[in-house]
Design a protein around this motif. Structure first.
Motif, PDB file in Angstrom:
ATOM      1  N   ILE A  81      -3.100   2.801   7.859  1.00  0.00           N
ATOM      2  CA  ILE A  81      -4.050   1.699   7.984  1.00  0.00           C
ATOM      3  C   ILE A  81      -3.689   0.868   9.208  1.00  0.00           C
ATOM      4  N   ALA A 105      -7.496  -2.122   1.282  1.00  0.00           N
ATOM      5  CA  ALA A 105      -6.427  -1.110   1.337  1.00  0.00           C
ATOM      6  C   ALA A 105      -6.568  -0.109   0.198  1.00  0.00           C
ATOM      7  N   CYS A 151      -0.356  -3.964  11.485  1.00  0.00           N
ATOM      8  CA  CYS A 151      -1.240  -5.114  11.687  1.00  0.00           C
ATOM      9  C   CYS A 151      -1.213  -5.548  13.143  1.00  0.00           C
ATOM     10  N   LYS A 203       2.686  -5.723   5.338  1.00  0.00           N
ATOM     11  CA  LYS A 203       2.600  -4.993   6.597  1.00  0.00           C
ATOM     12  C   LYS A 203       3.921  -4.280   6.876  1.00  0.00           C
ATOM     13  N   SER A 208       0.827  -1.201   0.000  1.00  0.00           N
ATOM     14  CA  SER A 208       0.000   0.000   0.000  1.00  0.00           C
ATOM     15  C   SER A 208       0.866   1.258   0.000  1.00  0.00           C
ATOM     16  N   VAL A 251       1.050   0.401   6.924  1.00  0.00           N
ATOM     17  CA  VAL A 251       0.100  -0.602   7.401  1.00  0.00           C
ATOM     18  C   VAL A 251       0.625  -1.199   8.706  1.00  0.00           C
TER      19      VAL A 251
END
Length: 344
Positions: A142, A131, A52, A155, A46, A50
């Motif tokens: 995110i 995403a 996670c 990630k 992305s 990100v």
């Protein structure tokens, strides 16, 4: 479908279950299939950072409150986090913007309804599609609630929630045990372990396999908001979460007297019969009903007995707390990941 983990996944003593031993070969095969899936897929990277929030095992470990704590931290820094969730248990495959006052748990899942009360939330069975959808919004980062084992989205930081009491169970792979993939394989993809609960030396020794080679942050899940009304109160408690008994223990620690406790499977969809039984019991005993926020949002939009149960039930909110040293450690991990993303 909601389910209760098999008893042999999290044995109280030495694991010598016939079922765990019999299913062990299937677990090894499942683990190899997970690794093949990762090798066969190129994850989407992305344009946004990100983070996670995942776990090594199936079931509840505190991922959702941890995701909320991370998002709140990011907001304090001026970021605009968006949650990305699969929407477990919901019919809507997404991408879909969760509307907490309009959507039903049957459509979007219960956890996204909780997340959406703290930051914009998107559900998507396809994490890459989710995403891409978020990239078109005003998000600057995110935060994934679960999805650690999903290879479709890269990630920048993976934080693994581990319940100190539950640990890794019998340390076998699904279906023989609760591990979602081989432990060593998962550790390679993790950036830090967040141990939630008891931090005694005995508890940490049980988690040594999970923590090897990774930074360890200590945290606790504690009640949040007004709980004075529980002190000295006699109540009827019910919960359909990963570990209902943990919720009941929390209520007792708040000096509530539980006259009747009712445990349901995680993500349980309350039926009219369930609601009628609980309402009847409350009327007969003349006692208030208490449940978790996660159970309460699962009843939103329901009518009939379930709607009445929702209206007559009080909730106890929870949050993650960290000691100052652990808070500083988590902040540094997040800031390092954000800097690395910007430099890439």
């Amino acid at each position: 479908m909601p389910h209760k983990p098999p008893s042999w996944w999290f044995p109280s003593g030495r694991d010598d279950s016939f079922f765990a031993r019999a299913l062990h070969p299937l677990g090894l095969l499942y683990g190899e299939l997970v690794k093949l899936r990762w090798r066969a897929q190129t994850p989407y990277c992305s344009s946004l950072p990100v983070i996670c929030i995942g776990n090594f095992v199936a079931g509840g470990a505190g991922k959702t409150p941890l995701a909320i704590a991370v998002a709140n931290r990011l907001k304090d820094w001026g970021e605009t986090p968006y949650f990305l969730s699969r929407g477990y248990g919901g019919r809507n495959s997404g991408p879909h913007f969760v509307q907490p006052d309009q959507d039903l748990a049957a459509d979007v899942g219960d956890e996204p309804l909780l997340l959406a009360r703290h930051a914009p939330t998107v559900i998507a069975h396809d994490r890459k599609a989710g995403a891409l959808f978020i990239e078109q919004q005003s998000a600057t980062i995110i935060v994934m609630d679960d999805g650690f084992q999903n290879p479709s989205l890269a990630k920048d930081l993976s934080l693994i929630a581990v319940d100190s009491q539950q640990g890794l169970g019998n340390k076998k792979i699904i279906p023989a045990g609760p591990l979602r993939a081989p432990l060593a394989f998962q550790r390679e993809k993790a950036d830090a372990i967040i141990v939630l609960g008891d931090h005694s030396q005995n508890a940490l020794r049980r988690l040594a396999d999970a923590m090897t080679g990774l930074p360890v942050i200590s945290g606790r899940i504690v009640p949040h908001g007004d709980t004075e009304w529980l002190s000295g109160s006699k109540i009827i408690a019910f919960a359909g979460i990963g570990r209902p008994e943990k919720f009941f223990t929390t209520l007792r620690e708040l000096d509530a007297e539980i006259a009747s406790a009712h445990a349901f499977p995680d993500h349980h969809v309350y039926s009219d019969d369930d609601a009628t039984r609980l309402l009847t019991l409350a009327a007969e005993m003349e006692l208030p009903l208490v449940t978790t926020e996660k159970d309460w949002v699962r009843m939103l939009g329901r009518t009939g007995p379930v709607g009445a149960l929702r209206d007559q039930t009080r909730t106890v909110a929870i949050e993650i707390t960290l000691e100052q040293a652990s808070e500083n450690q988590l902040d540094q991990l997040i800031k390092n990941a954000l800097r690395a993303k910007k430099a890439a």
